[in-house]
Design a protein around this motif. Structure first.
Motif, PDB file in Angstrom:
ATOM      1  N   SER A  62     -76.802   1.864  50.092  1.00  0.00           N
ATOM      2  CA  SER A  62     -76.143   0.424  50.447  1.00  0.00           C
ATOM      3  C   SER A  62     -77.222  -0.612  50.746  1.00  0.00           C
ATOM      4  O   SER A  62     -78.378  -0.262  51.226  1.00  0.00           O
ATOM      5  N   ILE A  63     -76.864  -1.839  51.247  1.00  0.00           N
ATOM      6  CA  ILE A  63     -77.954  -2.884  51.665  1.00  0.00           C
ATOM      7  C   ILE A  63     -78.227  -2.527  53.104  1.00  0.00           C
ATOM      8  O   ILE A  63     -79.352  -2.731  53.159  1.00  0.00           O
ATOM      9  N   LYS A  64     -77.275  -1.924  53.771  1.00  0.00           N
ATOM     10  CA  LYS A  64     -77.681  -1.522  55.284  1.00  0.00           C
ATOM     11  C   LYS A  64     -78.870  -0.582  55.087  1.00  0.00           C
ATOM     12  O   LYS A  64     -79.876  -0.364  55.853  1.00  0.00           O
ATOM     13  N   GLU A  65     -78.561   0.591  54.383  1.00  0.00           N
ATOM     14  CA  GLU A  65     -79.512   1.748  54.098  1.00  0.00           C
ATOM     15  C   GLU A  65     -80.816   1.150  53.746  1.00  0.00           C
ATOM     16  O   GLU A  65     -81.787   1.815  53.980  1.00  0.00           O
ATOM     17  N   THR A  66     -80.713   0.011  52.760  1.00  0.00           N
ATOM     18  CA  THR A  66     -81.930  -0.339  52.381  1.00  0.00           C
ATOM     19  C   THR A  66     -82.799  -1.300  53.193  1.00  0.00           C
ATOM     20  O   THR A  66     -83.987  -0.962  53.503  1.00  0.00           O
ATOM     21  N   LEU A  67     -81.976  -1.667  54.046  1.00  0.00           N
ATOM     22  CA  LEU A  67     -82.606  -2.516  55.312  1.00  0.00           C
ATOM     23  C   LEU A  67     -83.548  -1.588  56.360  1.00  0.00           C
ATOM     24  O   LEU A  67     -84.513  -1.518  56.633  1.00  0.00           O
ATOM     25  N   HIS A  69     -84.487   1.553  55.519  1.00  0.00           N
ATOM     26  CA  HIS A  69     -85.537   1.959  54.746  1.00  0.00           C
ATOM     27  C   HIS A  69     -86.840   1.024  54.688  1.00  0.00           C
ATOM     28  O   HIS A  69     -87.903   1.742  54.807  1.00  0.00           O
ATOM     29  N   ILE A  70     -86.389  -0.042  54.612  1.00  0.00           N
ATOM     30  CA  ILE A  70     -87.619  -1.005  54.771  1.00  0.00           C
ATOM     31  C   ILE A  70     -88.330  -1.034  56.159  1.00  0.00           C
ATOM     32  O   ILE A  70     -89.581  -0.934  56.164  1.00  0.00           O
ATOM     33  N   ILE A  71     -87.336  -0.834  57.215  1.00  0.00           N
ATOM     34  CA  ILE A  71     -87.864  -0.747  58.656  1.00  0.00           C
ATOM     35  C   ILE A  71     -88.797   0.534  58.738  1.00  0.00           C
ATOM     36  O   ILE A  71     -89.983   0.788  59.028  1.00  0.00           O
ATOM     37  N   ASP A  72     -88.058   1.877  58.101  1.00  0.00           N
ATOM     38  CA  ASP A  72     -88.764   3.145  58.169  1.00  0.00           C
ATOM     39  C   ASP A  72     -90.220   2.960  57.667  1.00  0.00           C
ATOM     40  O   ASP A  72     -91.108   3.532  57.997  1.00  0.00           O
ATOM     41  N   ASP A  73     -90.097   2.621  56.224  1.00  0.00           N
ATOM     42  CA  ASP A  73     -91.417   2.385  55.367  1.00  0.00           C
ATOM     43  C   ASP A  73     -92.456   1.478  56.267  1.00  0.00           C
ATOM     44  O   ASP A  73     -93.689   2.036  56.250  1.00  0.00           O
ATOM     45  N   GLU A  74     -91.912   0.563  56.647  1.00  0.00           N
ATOM     46  CA  GLU A  74     -93.075  -0.400  57.496  1.00  0.00           C
ATOM     47  C   GLU A  74     -93.698   0.314  58.648  1.00  0.00           C
ATOM     48  O   GLU A  74     -94.781   0.349  58.933  1.00  0.00           O
ATOM     49  N   ALA A 101     -83.002   8.008  54.602  1.00  0.00           N
ATOM     50  CA  ALA A 101     -81.955   7.043  54.406  1.00  0.00           C
ATOM     51  C   ALA A 101     -80.608   7.973  54.698  1.00  0.00           C
ATOM     52  O   ALA A 101     -79.793   7.458  55.262  1.00  0.00           O
ATOM     53  N   THR A 102     -80.534   8.960  54.211  1.00  0.00           N
ATOM     54  CA  THR A 102     -79.060   9.788  54.577  1.00  0.00           C
ATOM     55  C   THR A 102     -79.180  10.022  55.871  1.00  0.00           C
ATOM     56  O   THR A 102     -77.900   9.903  56.304  1.00  0.00           O
ATOM     57  N   TYR A 103     -80.272  10.482  56.836  1.00  0.00           N
ATOM     58  CA  TYR A 103     -80.078  10.740  58.074  1.00  0.00           C
ATOM     59  C   TYR A 103     -80.065   9.429  58.977  1.00  0.00           C
ATOM     60  O   TYR A 103     -80.115   9.339  60.206  1.00  0.00           O
ATOM     61  N   SER A 104     -80.261   8.224  58.464  1.00  0.00           N
ATOM     62  CA  SER A 104     -80.389   7.086  59.101  1.00  0.00           C
ATOM     63  C   SER A 104     -79.065   6.540  59.608  1.00  0.00           C
ATOM     64  O   SER A 104     -79.002   5.896  60.690  1.00  0.00           O
ATOM     65  N   ASP A 105     -77.811   7.062  59.228  1.00  0.00           N
ATOM     66  CA  ASP A 105     -76.411   6.570  59.448  1.00  0.00           C
ATOM     67  C   ASP A 105     -76.388   4.908  59.678  1.00  0.00           C
ATOM     68  O   ASP A 105     -75.748   4.227  60.396  1.00  0.00           O
ATOM     69  N   ALA A 106     -77.250   4.402  58.637  1.00  0.00           N
ATOM     70  CA  ALA A 106     -77.248   2.657  58.512  1.00  0.00           C
ATOM     71  C   ALA A 106     -75.863   2.339  58.513  1.00  0.00           C
ATOM     72  O   ALA A 106     -75.786   1.247  59.223  1.00  0.00           O
ATOM     73  N   ASP A 107     -74.987   2.783  57.615  1.00  0.00           N
ATOM     74  CA  ASP A 107     -73.806   2.237  57.497  1.00  0.00           C
ATOM     75  C   ASP A 107     -72.839   1.933  58.837  1.00  0.00           C
ATOM     76  O   ASP A 107     -71.946   1.286  58.738  1.00  0.00           O
TER      77      ASP A 107
END
Length: 178
Positions: A62-67, A69-74, A101-107
């Motif tokens: 999702s877009i939230k998971e993508t965001l 992910h960007i934070i994690d990668d940075e 991403a799966t375990y970020s619970d971003a959504d």
């Protein structure tokens, strides 16, 4: 902000050319990092909330998971930059982005909370690169295997290019073309 000249081929893994090509070569990468954050925030907050959960295909983030992910990668690549700047001799391990991403619970996170973290990480990244000694930018560090070697300078550009890569995916795959 300081000027950090763009990396040359051989200073980053071959796959990272896709990130490097997205960036200007003016050396103002730290300014671009700040400007990119502002652009991403404006773009995302302009979207209806239901779009933040949209997946353009099964198994995609999702877009939230993508965001997140960007934070994690940075955060991970800034740590690599710090390690290489301090002349770490050990190879640094990679990470499984899909598991993160799966375990970020971003959504289940509020968008304001995601951007609070994003802003803190971005400010920290800019401060890190702004405070490194000049000779640190040429230091080459080692990831898992030599295919992941990079200079500190290249990691600054990786962070910015990776973010733009995902912004382009959001625009191309999640938003309607007009």
């Amino acid at each position: 902000m300081r000027i950090i000249q763009p990396p040359q081929p051989g200073e980053y893994p071959p796959y990272a050319i896709m990130y490097m090509k997205l960036l200007p070569t003016d050396g103002l990468i730290l300014k671009h990092l700040q400007d990119n954050f502002d652009m991403v925030k404006e773009l995302i907050y302009s979207l209806p909330e239901n779009m933040l959960y949209h997946r353009y295909a099964p198994g995609k983030w999702s877009i939230k998971e993508t965001l997140v992910h960007i934070i994690d990668d940075e955060r991970i690549f800034a740590y690599r930059a710090l390690s290489f700047a301090r002349n770490e001799k050990n190879n640094l391990i990679g990470f499984d982005q899909d598991s993160y991403a799966t375990y970020s619970d971003a959504d289940n996170r509020a968008l304001d909370n995601i951007f609070e973290e994003y802003k803190a990480v971005r400010r920290s990244t800019i401060a890190l690169f702004n405070g490194l000694p000049d000779d640190a930018f040429d230091r080459m560090g080692h990831g898992t295997g030599t295919a992941n070697d990079a200079t500190v300078r290249a990691l600054a550009y990786h962070i910015a290019g990776h973010e733009l890569h995902h912004v382009n995916i959001i625009k191309d795959k999640y938003l309607e073309r007009k």
